[in-house]
Design a protein around this motif. Structure first.
Motif, PDB file in Angstrom:
ATOM      1  N   ALA A 142       4.007  12.655  -0.030  1.00  0.00           N
ATOM      2  CA  ALA A 142       2.745  13.276   0.425  1.00  0.00           C
ATOM      3  C   ALA A 142       2.206  12.485   1.621  1.00  0.00           C
ATOM      4  O   ALA A 142       1.823  11.277   1.422  1.00  0.00           O
ATOM      5  N   LEU A 143       1.720  13.190   2.649  1.00  0.00           N
ATOM      6  CA  LEU A 143       0.955  12.744   3.675  1.00  0.00           C
ATOM      7  C   LEU A 143      -0.715  13.148   3.486  1.00  0.00           C
ATOM      8  O   LEU A 143      -0.751  14.286   3.314  1.00  0.00           O
ATOM      9  N   VAL A 144      -1.753  12.428   3.386  1.00  0.00           N
ATOM     10  CA  VAL A 144      -2.887  12.924   2.741  1.00  0.00           C
ATOM     11  C   VAL A 144      -4.050  12.577   3.824  1.00  0.00           C
ATOM     12  O   VAL A 144      -3.976  11.277   4.086  1.00  0.00           O
ATOM     13  N   ARG A 145      -5.067  13.205   4.215  1.00  0.00           N
ATOM     14  CA  ARG A 145      -6.099  13.020   5.056  1.00  0.00           C
ATOM     15  C   ARG A 145      -7.163  12.019   4.262  1.00  0.00           C
ATOM     16  O   ARG A 145      -7.418  12.682   3.077  1.00  0.00           O
ATOM     17  N   VAL A 146      -7.519  11.173   4.427  1.00  0.00           N
ATOM     18  CA  VAL A 146      -8.495  10.355   3.965  1.00  0.00           C
ATOM     19  C   VAL A 146      -9.961  10.676   4.381  1.00  0.00           C
ATOM     20  O   VAL A 146     -10.240  10.565   5.626  1.00  0.00           O
ATOM     21  N   ALA A 147     -10.900  11.091   3.355  1.00  0.00           N
ATOM     22  CA  ALA A 147     -12.167  11.247   3.763  1.00  0.00           C
ATOM     23  C   ALA A 147     -12.892  10.196   4.356  1.00  0.00           C
ATOM     24  O   ALA A 147     -12.958   9.072   3.839  1.00  0.00           O
ATOM     25  N   ALA A 148     -13.665  10.518   5.532  1.00  0.00           N
ATOM     26  CA  ALA A 148     -14.778   9.374   5.933  1.00  0.00           C
ATOM     27  C   ALA A 148     -15.632   9.139   5.005  1.00  0.00           C
ATOM     28  O   ALA A 148     -16.361  10.350   4.813  1.00  0.00           O
ATOM     29  N   GLU A 149     -15.988   8.283   4.440  1.00  0.00           N
ATOM     30  CA  GLU A 149     -17.181   7.878   3.652  1.00  0.00           C
ATOM     31  C   GLU A 149     -18.271   7.155   4.216  1.00  0.00           C
ATOM     32  O   GLU A 149     -17.974   6.057   4.760  1.00  0.00           O
ATOM     33  N   ASP A 150     -19.360   7.536   4.073  1.00  0.00           N
ATOM     34  CA  ASP A 150     -20.645   7.134   4.311  1.00  0.00           C
ATOM     35  C   ASP A 150     -21.271   6.727   3.060  1.00  0.00           C
ATOM     36  O   ASP A 150     -21.928   7.622   2.393  1.00  0.00           O
ATOM     37  N   LEU A 151     -21.140   5.559   2.188  1.00  0.00           N
ATOM     38  CA  LEU A 151     -21.691   5.231   1.074  1.00  0.00           C
ATOM     39  C   LEU A 151     -22.881   5.737   0.688  1.00  0.00           C
ATOM     40  O   LEU A 151     -23.354   6.274  -0.441  1.00  0.00           O
ATOM     41  N   ILE A 178      -7.625  10.715  -4.306  1.00  0.00           N
ATOM     42  CA  ILE A 178      -6.093  10.225  -4.045  1.00  0.00           C
ATOM     43  C   ILE A 178      -5.851   9.265  -5.197  1.00  0.00           C
ATOM     44  O   ILE A 178      -4.543   9.264  -5.586  1.00  0.00           O
ATOM     45  N   SER A 179      -6.493   8.311  -5.717  1.00  0.00           N
ATOM     46  CA  SER A 179      -6.165   7.598  -6.470  1.00  0.00           C
ATOM     47  C   SER A 179      -5.799   8.092  -7.878  1.00  0.00           C
ATOM     48  O   SER A 179      -5.178   7.263  -8.711  1.00  0.00           O
ATOM     49  N   ALA A 180      -6.184   9.329  -8.198  1.00  0.00           N
ATOM     50  CA  ALA A 180      -6.034  10.212  -9.266  1.00  0.00           C
ATOM     51  C   ALA A 180      -4.401  10.944  -9.130  1.00  0.00           C
ATOM     52  O   ALA A 180      -4.060  11.403 -10.364  1.00  0.00           O
ATOM     53  N   LEU A 181      -3.992  10.887  -8.167  1.00  0.00           N
ATOM     54  CA  LEU A 181      -2.530  11.473  -7.901  1.00  0.00           C
ATOM     55  C   LEU A 181      -1.640  10.522  -8.516  1.00  0.00           C
ATOM     56  O   LEU A 181      -1.686   9.638  -8.358  1.00  0.00           O
ATOM     57  N   GLY A 182      -0.513  11.167  -9.183  1.00  0.00           N
ATOM     58  CA  GLY A 182       0.469  10.576  -9.625  1.00  0.00           C
ATOM     59  C   GLY A 182       0.396  10.239 -11.180  1.00  0.00           C
ATOM     60  O   GLY A 182       1.359   9.676 -11.896  1.00  0.00           O
ATOM     61  N   SER A 183      -0.610  11.036 -12.038  1.00  0.00           N
ATOM     62  CA  SER A 183      -0.557  10.603 -13.557  1.00  0.00           C
ATOM     63  C   SER A 183       0.708  11.347 -14.058  1.00  0.00           C
ATOM     64  O   SER A 183       1.325  12.523 -13.525  1.00  0.00           O
ATOM     65  N   GLY A 184       1.434  10.529 -14.628  1.00  0.00           N
ATOM     66  CA  GLY A 184       2.778  11.140 -15.464  1.00  0.00           C
ATOM     67  C   GLY A 184       4.002  10.548 -14.651  1.00  0.00           C
ATOM     68  O   GLY A 184       5.013  10.990 -14.964  1.00  0.00           O
ATOM     69  N   TRP A 185       3.772   9.867 -13.536  1.00  0.00           N
ATOM     70  CA  TRP A 185       4.888   9.595 -12.870  1.00  0.00           C
ATOM     71  C   TRP A 185       5.256   7.880 -13.044  1.00  0.00           C
ATOM     72  O   TRP A 185       4.175   7.219 -13.164  1.00  0.00           O
ATOM     73  N   ALA A 186       6.430   7.475 -13.270  1.00  0.00           N
ATOM     74  CA  ALA A 186       6.569   5.938 -13.393  1.00  0.00           C
ATOM     75  C   ALA A 186       6.376   5.124 -12.399  1.00  0.00           C
ATOM     76  O   ALA A 186       6.028   3.990 -12.764  1.00  0.00           O
ATOM     77  N   SER A 187       6.377   5.616 -10.973  1.00  0.00           N
ATOM     78  CA  SER A 187       6.194   4.794  -9.915  1.00  0.00           C
ATOM     79  C   SER A 187       5.235   5.263  -8.778  1.00  0.00           C
ATOM     80  O   SER A 187       5.434   6.633  -8.573  1.00  0.00           O
ATOM     81  N   ARG A 188       4.170   4.648  -8.523  1.00  0.00           N
ATOM     82  CA  ARG A 188       3.198   5.223  -7.513  1.00  0.00           C
ATOM     83  C   ARG A 188       3.040   4.331  -6.336  1.00  0.00           C
ATOM     84  O   ARG A 188       2.518   3.274  -6.770  1.00  0.00           O
ATOM     85  N   THR A 189       3.138   4.576  -5.463  1.00  0.00           N
ATOM     86  CA  THR A 189       2.991   3.714  -4.105  1.00  0.00           C
ATOM     87  C   THR A 189       2.373   4.482  -3.241  1.00  0.00           C
ATOM     88  O   THR A 189       2.527   5.448  -2.605  1.00  0.00           O
ATOM     89  N   THR A 190       1.469   3.635  -2.363  1.00  0.00           N
ATOM     90  CA  THR A 190       0.435   4.365  -1.082  1.00  0.00           C
ATOM     91  C   THR A 190       0.695   3.371   0.071  1.00  0.00           C
ATOM     92  O   THR A 190       0.783   2.023  -0.097  1.00  0.00           O
ATOM     93  N   TYR A 191       0.537   4.233   1.172  1.00  0.00           N
ATOM     94  CA  TYR A 191       0.839   3.127   2.543  1.00  0.00           C
ATOM     95  C   TYR A 191      -0.161   3.592   3.302  1.00  0.00           C
ATOM     96  O   TYR A 191      -0.366   5.023   3.526  1.00  0.00           O
TER      97      TYR A 191
END
Length: 206
Positions: A142-151, A178-191
Protein backbone atom coordinates in the motif's frame (compact mmCIF):
# COMPACT_ATOMS: atom_id res chain seq x y z
CA UNK A 1 -17.84 16.37 18.87
CA UNK A 2 -16.14 14.76 15.85
CA UNK A 3 -17.22 15.48 12.31
CA UNK A 4 -18.19 12.40 10.24
CA UNK A 5 -15.72 11.46 7.54
CA UNK A 6 -17.03 12.49 4.14
CA UNK A 7 -18.07 9.56 1.97
CA UNK A 8 -17.83 9.72 -1.82
CA UNK A 9 -20.06 8.04 -4.37
CA UNK A 10 -18.94 6.62 -7.69
CA UNK A 11 -20.46 9.71 -9.33
CA UNK A 12 -18.29 11.96 -7.12
CA UNK A 13 -15.19 10.10 -8.28
CA UNK A 14 -16.37 10.20 -11.91
CA UNK A 15 -16.56 14.01 -11.67
CA UNK A 16 -13.17 14.22 -10.00
CA UNK A 17 -11.49 12.07 -12.66
CA UNK A 18 -12.71 14.35 -15.44
CA UNK A 19 -10.40 17.12 -14.18
CA UNK A 20 -7.81 15.46 -11.93
CA UNK A 21 -4.23 14.95 -13.01
CA UNK A 22 -3.03 11.33 -12.85
CA UNK A 23 -1.05 10.29 -9.79
CA UNK A 24 2.55 9.96 -10.89
CA UNK A 25 4.48 6.77 -10.26
CA UNK A 26 7.88 8.05 -9.15
CA UNK A 27 11.21 6.38 -9.76
CA UNK A 28 11.77 6.24 -6.01
CA UNK A 29 8.50 4.39 -5.43
CA UNK A 30 9.19 1.97 -8.28
CA UNK A 31 12.69 1.20 -7.01
CA UNK A 32 11.53 0.77 -3.41
CA UNK A 33 8.65 -1.47 -4.48
CA UNK A 34 10.78 -3.73 -6.68
CA UNK A 35 13.47 -4.07 -4.03
CA UNK A 36 10.96 -4.89 -1.27
CA UNK A 37 8.61 -7.19 -3.17
CA UNK A 38 11.11 -9.21 -5.24
CA UNK A 39 9.04 -9.18 -8.43
CA UNK A 40 9.20 -11.98 -10.94
CA UNK A 41 7.38 -12.25 -14.28
CA UNK A 42 4.19 -14.27 -14.21
CA UNK A 43 3.08 -13.26 -10.71
CA UNK A 44 -0.71 -12.95 -10.27
CA UNK A 45 -1.73 -9.54 -8.93
CA UNK A 46 -4.71 -7.34 -8.11
CA UNK A 47 -4.52 -3.54 -7.97
CA UNK A 48 -7.31 -2.24 -5.72
CA UNK A 49 -8.83 1.22 -6.29
CA UNK A 50 -6.70 1.43 -9.43
CA UNK A 51 -8.10 4.75 -10.65
CA UNK A 52 -7.01 5.51 -14.20
CA UNK A 53 -4.52 2.65 -14.11
CA UNK A 54 -1.03 4.16 -14.00
CA UNK A 55 0.15 1.65 -11.40
CA UNK A 56 -1.80 -1.25 -12.93
CA UNK A 57 -0.09 -0.69 -16.27
CA UNK A 58 3.28 -0.49 -14.56
CA UNK A 59 2.72 -3.87 -12.93
CA UNK A 60 1.80 -5.35 -16.32
CA UNK A 61 4.92 -3.80 -17.86
CA UNK A 62 6.98 -5.67 -15.25
CA UNK A 63 5.48 -8.92 -16.49
CA UNK A 64 2.72 -9.52 -13.96
CA UNK A 65 -0.79 -10.82 -14.70
CA UNK A 66 -2.86 -8.05 -13.12
CA UNK A 67 -6.45 -6.86 -12.80
CA UNK A 68 -7.18 -3.31 -11.70
CA UNK A 69 -10.39 -2.79 -9.72
CA UNK A 70 -12.22 0.53 -9.24
CA UNK A 71 -15.80 1.69 -8.91
CA UNK A 72 -15.49 4.87 -10.94
CA UNK A 73 -16.65 4.23 -14.50
CA UNK A 74 -14.76 7.33 -15.67
CA UNK A 75 -11.51 6.16 -14.08
CA UNK A 76 -11.85 2.77 -15.75
CA UNK A 77 -12.69 4.41 -19.09
CA UNK A 78 -9.45 6.39 -18.87
CA UNK A 79 -7.52 3.28 -17.82
CA UNK A 80 -8.73 1.29 -20.83
CA UNK A 81 -8.19 4.23 -23.18
CA UNK A 82 -4.55 4.49 -22.08
CA UNK A 83 -3.77 1.22 -23.82
CA UNK A 84 -3.92 -2.50 -23.34
CA UNK A 85 -1.29 -5.12 -22.66
CA UNK A 86 -1.25 -8.86 -22.48
CA UNK A 87 -2.29 -10.09 -19.05
CA UNK A 88 -3.82 -6.71 -18.10
CA UNK A 89 -7.52 -6.32 -17.26
CA UNK A 90 -9.83 -3.89 -15.45
CA UNK A 91 -13.07 -4.53 -13.59
CA UNK A 92 -15.61 -2.35 -11.83
CA UNK A 93 -16.02 -3.09 -8.12
CA UNK A 94 -17.23 -1.12 -5.13
CA UNK A 95 -14.86 -2.60 -2.55
CA UNK A 96 -16.95 -1.39 0.40
CA UNK A 97 -20.45 -2.35 -0.77
CA UNK A 98 -20.27 -5.04 -3.47
CA UNK A 99 -19.68 -8.78 -3.06
CA UNK A 100 -16.10 -9.91 -3.60
CA UNK A 101 -15.52 -10.65 -7.31
CA UNK A 102 -15.37 -14.39 -8.10
CA UNK A 103 -11.86 -13.98 -9.53
CA UNK A 104 -10.53 -13.11 -6.07
CA UNK A 105 -10.37 -16.64 -4.72
CA UNK A 106 -8.53 -17.77 -1.60
CA UNK A 107 -4.79 -18.32 -2.17
CA UNK A 108 -5.02 -17.15 -5.79
CA UNK A 109 -2.70 -14.12 -5.77
CA UNK A 110 0.98 -13.39 -5.29
CA UNK A 111 0.52 -9.65 -4.87
CA UNK A 112 -2.21 -7.18 -3.92
CA UNK A 113 -1.57 -3.44 -4.20
CA UNK A 114 -3.58 -0.42 -3.09
CA UNK A 115 -2.22 3.09 -3.69
CA UNK A 116 -3.68 6.09 -1.83
CA UNK A 117 -7.00 4.36 -1.11
CA UNK A 118 -6.80 2.72 2.32
CA UNK A 119 -7.97 5.94 3.99
CA UNK A 120 -11.27 5.70 2.05
CA UNK A 121 -11.88 2.01 2.80
CA UNK A 122 -12.71 -0.20 5.78
CA UNK A 123 -9.09 -1.21 5.94
CA UNK A 124 -9.30 -3.74 8.79
CA UNK A 125 -11.92 -5.76 6.92
CA UNK A 126 -10.13 -5.30 3.61
CA UNK A 127 -6.80 -6.55 4.95
CA UNK A 128 -8.51 -9.66 6.31
CA UNK A 129 -9.87 -10.36 2.82
CA UNK A 130 -6.50 -9.62 1.22
CA UNK A 131 -4.82 -12.07 3.58
CA UNK A 132 -7.16 -14.80 2.35
CA UNK A 133 -6.56 -14.03 -1.34
CA UNK A 134 -2.78 -14.20 -1.06
CA UNK A 135 -0.72 -17.34 -1.41
CA UNK A 136 1.55 -18.19 1.54
CA UNK A 137 4.44 -16.24 0.01
CA UNK A 138 2.17 -13.39 -1.14
CA UNK A 139 2.68 -9.68 -0.44
CA UNK A 140 0.36 -6.75 0.20
CA UNK A 141 1.67 -3.32 -0.83
CA UNK A 142 0.00 0.00 0.00
CA UNK A 143 1.03 3.58 -0.67
CA UNK A 144 -0.41 5.89 1.97
CA UNK A 145 -0.59 9.66 2.27
CA UNK A 146 0.75 10.80 5.65
CA UNK A 147 -1.17 13.57 7.40
CA UNK A 148 0.69 16.81 8.08
CA UNK A 149 0.84 17.07 11.83
CA UNK A 150 0.82 20.35 13.76
CA UNK A 151 1.18 18.97 17.28
CA UNK A 152 -0.12 22.07 19.07
CA UNK A 153 -3.40 22.14 17.13
CA UNK A 154 -3.82 18.51 16.08
CA UNK A 155 -3.41 17.01 19.54
CA UNK A 156 -6.82 18.35 20.58
CA UNK A 157 -8.65 17.10 17.48
CA UNK A 158 -10.06 13.67 16.73
CA UNK A 159 -8.86 11.59 13.79
CA UNK A 160 -12.12 12.27 11.92
CA UNK A 161 -11.77 16.05 12.29
CA UNK A 162 -8.39 16.22 10.60
CA UNK A 163 -8.42 17.59 7.07
CA UNK A 164 -5.83 17.34 4.35
CA UNK A 165 -4.59 20.57 2.69
CA UNK A 166 -4.67 18.88 -0.73
CA UNK A 167 -8.44 18.47 -0.47
CA UNK A 168 -10.91 15.72 0.43
CA UNK A 169 -10.01 13.51 -2.54
CA UNK A 170 -6.43 13.29 -1.22
CA UNK A 171 -7.30 11.92 2.23
CA UNK A 172 -4.32 11.21 4.44
CA UNK A 173 -3.82 8.98 7.46
CA UNK A 174 -2.15 9.92 10.71
CA UNK A 175 1.00 8.22 11.91
CA UNK A 176 -1.11 6.51 14.58
CA UNK A 177 -3.53 5.11 12.01
CA UNK A 178 -0.69 3.89 9.79
CA UNK A 179 1.10 2.20 12.70
CA UNK A 180 -2.09 0.23 13.45
CA UNK A 181 -2.23 -1.29 9.96
CA UNK A 182 -1.02 -4.86 9.73
CA UNK A 183 -2.50 -6.55 12.78
CA UNK A 184 -2.55 -10.28 12.16
CA UNK A 185 0.32 -10.26 9.67
CA UNK A 186 3.66 -11.95 10.36
CA UNK A 187 5.79 -9.23 8.76
CA UNK A 188 5.23 -5.48 8.50
CA UNK A 189 7.68 -3.02 6.92
CA UNK A 190 7.24 0.67 6.10
CA UNK A 191 9.32 2.88 3.81
CA UNK A 192 9.09 6.66 3.99
CA UNK A 193 9.09 7.88 0.37
CA UNK A 194 8.58 11.57 1.12
CA UNK A 195 7.37 13.88 3.89
CA UNK A 196 3.78 13.12 2.88
CA UNK A 197 3.83 9.50 1.72
CA UNK A 198 4.95 6.10 2.90
CA UNK A 199 4.85 2.55 1.54
CA UNK A 200 3.59 -0.36 3.61
CA UNK A 201 4.58 -3.99 2.94
CA UNK A 202 2.72 -6.84 4.67
CA UNK A 203 3.53 -10.55 4.45
CA UNK A 204 2.27 -13.74 6.07
CA UNK A 205 -1.33 -13.22 7.10
CA UNK A 206 -1.99 -15.39 10.15
Amino acid sequence: MSTPVQQFTAADWDTWYTTARPTVVTDKESATFRRAVHLRPGMDAADLACGSGQWTRQLAAWGLRVTGYDYSAEALRQARAAGSRDQLAYARWDITADPIPPDLKPASLDLVTCRYALSFLEHARLLTDVGRWLRPSGVFYALVRVAAEDLETEASRSEDERTDPLGPFHRAMSETQISALGSGWASRTTYRLSRRSCALILRGYE
